[in-house]
Design a protein around this motif. Sequence first.
Motif, PDB file in Angstrom:
ATOM      1  N   ALA A  35      28.638  31.968  41.469  1.00 50.19           N
ATOM      2  CA  ALA A  35      29.443  33.034  42.069  1.00 50.19           C
ATOM      3  C   ALA A  35      30.933  32.711  41.969  1.00 50.19           C
ATOM      4  O   ALA A  35      31.756  33.597  41.702  1.00 50.19           O
ATOM      5  CB  ALA A  35      29.034  33.237  43.529  1.00 50.19           C
ATOM      6  N   MET A  36      31.288  31.440  42.180  1.00 53.02           N
ATOM      7  CA  MET A  36      32.688  31.044  42.082  1.00 53.02           C
ATOM      8  C   MET A  36      33.207  31.199  40.657  1.00 53.02           C
ATOM      9  O   MET A  36      34.337  31.632  40.433  1.00 53.02           O
ATOM     10  CB  MET A  36      32.871  29.611  42.551  1.00 53.02           C
ATOM     11  CG  MET A  36      33.051  29.456  44.048  1.00 53.02           C
ATOM     12  SD  MET A  36      34.397  30.473  44.704  1.00 53.02           S
ATOM     13  CE  MET A  36      35.770  29.938  43.681  1.00 53.02           C
ATOM     14  N   LYS A  37      32.396  30.850  39.683  1.00 48.93           N
ATOM     15  CA  LYS A  37      32.792  31.009  38.279  1.00 48.93           C
ATOM     16  C   LYS A  37      33.059  32.487  37.974  1.00 48.93           C
ATOM     17  O   LYS A  37      34.034  32.834  37.303  1.00 48.93           O
ATOM     18  CB  LYS A  37      31.703  30.468  37.350  1.00 48.93           C
ATOM     19  CG  LYS A  37      32.059  30.523  35.866  1.00 48.93           C
ATOM     20  CD  LYS A  37      30.997  29.824  35.040  1.00 48.93           C
ATOM     21  CE  LYS A  37      31.384  29.811  33.565  1.00 48.93           C
ATOM     22  NZ  LYS A  37      31.387  31.175  32.974  1.00 48.93           N
ATOM     23  N   SER A  38      32.201  33.360  38.488  1.00 45.82           N
ATOM     24  CA  SER A  38      32.380  34.786  38.279  1.00 45.82           C
ATOM     25  C   SER A  38      33.671  35.288  38.934  1.00 45.82           C
ATOM     26  O   SER A  38      34.395  36.106  38.356  1.00 45.82           O
ATOM     27  CB  SER A  38      31.173  35.542  38.854  1.00 45.82           C
ATOM     28  OG  SER A  38      31.365  36.944  38.759  1.00 45.82           O
ATOM     29  N   CYS A  39      33.968  34.774  40.136  1.00 43.58           N
ATOM     30  CA  CYS A  39      35.201  35.181  40.825  1.00 43.58           C
ATOM     31  C   CYS A  39      36.436  34.765  40.040  1.00 43.58           C
ATOM     32  O   CYS A  39      37.405  35.527  39.926  1.00 43.58           O
ATOM     33  CB  CYS A  39      35.240  34.564  42.228  1.00 43.58           C
ATOM     34  SG  CYS A  39      34.115  35.336  43.405  1.00 43.58           S
ATOM     35  N   GLY A  93      42.650  38.009  43.150  1.00 45.05           N
ATOM     36  CA  GLY A  93      42.212  37.942  44.539  1.00 45.05           C
ATOM     37  C   GLY A  93      41.741  36.563  44.932  1.00 45.05           C
ATOM     38  O   GLY A  93      41.995  36.102  46.051  1.00 45.05           O
ATOM     39  N   THR A  94      41.062  35.886  44.008  1.00 51.70           N
ATOM     40  CA  THR A  94      40.565  34.543  44.301  1.00 51.70           C
ATOM     41  C   THR A  94      41.707  33.572  44.549  1.00 51.70           C
ATOM     42  O   THR A  94      41.684  32.794  45.513  1.00 51.70           O
ATOM     43  CB  THR A  94      39.685  34.027  43.144  1.00 51.70           C
ATOM     44  OG1 THR A  94      38.568  34.910  42.970  1.00 51.70           O
ATOM     45  CG2 THR A  94      39.171  32.635  43.433  1.00 51.70           C
ATOM     46  N   PHE A  95      42.726  33.625  43.697  1.00 53.28           N
ATOM     47  CA  PHE A  95      43.854  32.711  43.891  1.00 53.28           C
ATOM     48  C   PHE A  95      44.723  33.109  45.077  1.00 53.28           C
ATOM     49  O   PHE A  95      45.380  32.262  45.682  1.00 53.28           O
ATOM     50  CB  PHE A  95      44.693  32.604  42.614  1.00 53.28           C
ATOM     51  CG  PHE A  95      44.283  31.456  41.744  1.00 53.28           C
ATOM     52  CD1 PHE A  95      44.798  30.187  41.961  1.00 53.28           C
ATOM     53  CD2 PHE A  95      43.355  31.626  40.735  1.00 53.28           C
ATOM     54  CE1 PHE A  95      44.402  29.114  41.179  1.00 53.28           C
ATOM     55  CE2 PHE A  95      42.956  30.562  39.943  1.00 53.28           C
ATOM     56  CZ  PHE A  95      43.487  29.295  40.163  1.00 53.28           C
TER      57      PHE A  95
END
Length: 275
Positions: free
Chosen positions: A204-208, A215-217
């Motif tokens: 899931a983190m890789k996809s984000c 948004g992730t950063f």
Amino acid sequence: MKDDHVSATVAGALVGAVSALPGASGATMLVVFGLYERLIAALSGLKRLVADIRFIVVLGISVAIGMLACSLCLDYVIDNWRMPAMFFFSMLILCQIPDLKSIEGRTEPAGKTWWTTFAIGLVVMVALFLFKGEGSVDPSIPAMVLVGAVFALAKMLPGVSGSTILVAIGLYDAFLDAIADLDFGYLVPMLVGAVVAVLLFAKAMKSCLENHRTGTFGLIMGMTVGSMVTVFADACLSMSGDSDILPAIAGIAFGLVAGYALRHLAKAVREKNEN
């Protein structure tokens, strides 16, 4: 990326040591050293894991050694120099922020999505600090599984301090004791919790990172700034009078010097890995 075991060893040891410090994010150090996205990619699937298994093993062993070394002396440091130590830690976190911004790679001004997720990350970290419990929870097998899961999740989300979360839920002392005493009755459940968390959330983190990078950063930056603010506030609250001013200044000064040196070390490691 060049497969450099020395770089992975140095970065892993620092990540492990930082992970034991309340308010500091080991995953942020992985980002600073340019190893975060490689780790997430390797953990997101069995084929990728097998292809990069030497990197995972070297990094994992180094993280464990760094965490053990830091845990052995952390109790003494916190008990005797808590206030200057917290100022020192807050400056280390502050020095990580420019590297996070450069690694994000955003050239345009931050938009609504970035600022929204930044605010969420900041509020979460401040809320954990404001509403943390005063007591400690007695260790148990389920509790230590939770400890392992918290630390694994913290390694997958830069800016999140696993130690800060454990302090908030009353399990930080149990974590330090298990590491410092090499209590395998609790270390094994911690490992189980970490493995389960990685299997559930790494993909899931890789996809984000690939599909929702802005948004992730933003969230990562908010949590990093929140960590710095909460640790600095903890240090300020620990001051008891004018006699603490000089130790506080010393903690800030040493933290800035150490953070500056760490940034240059991380830059050298990233450049070596990229060549």
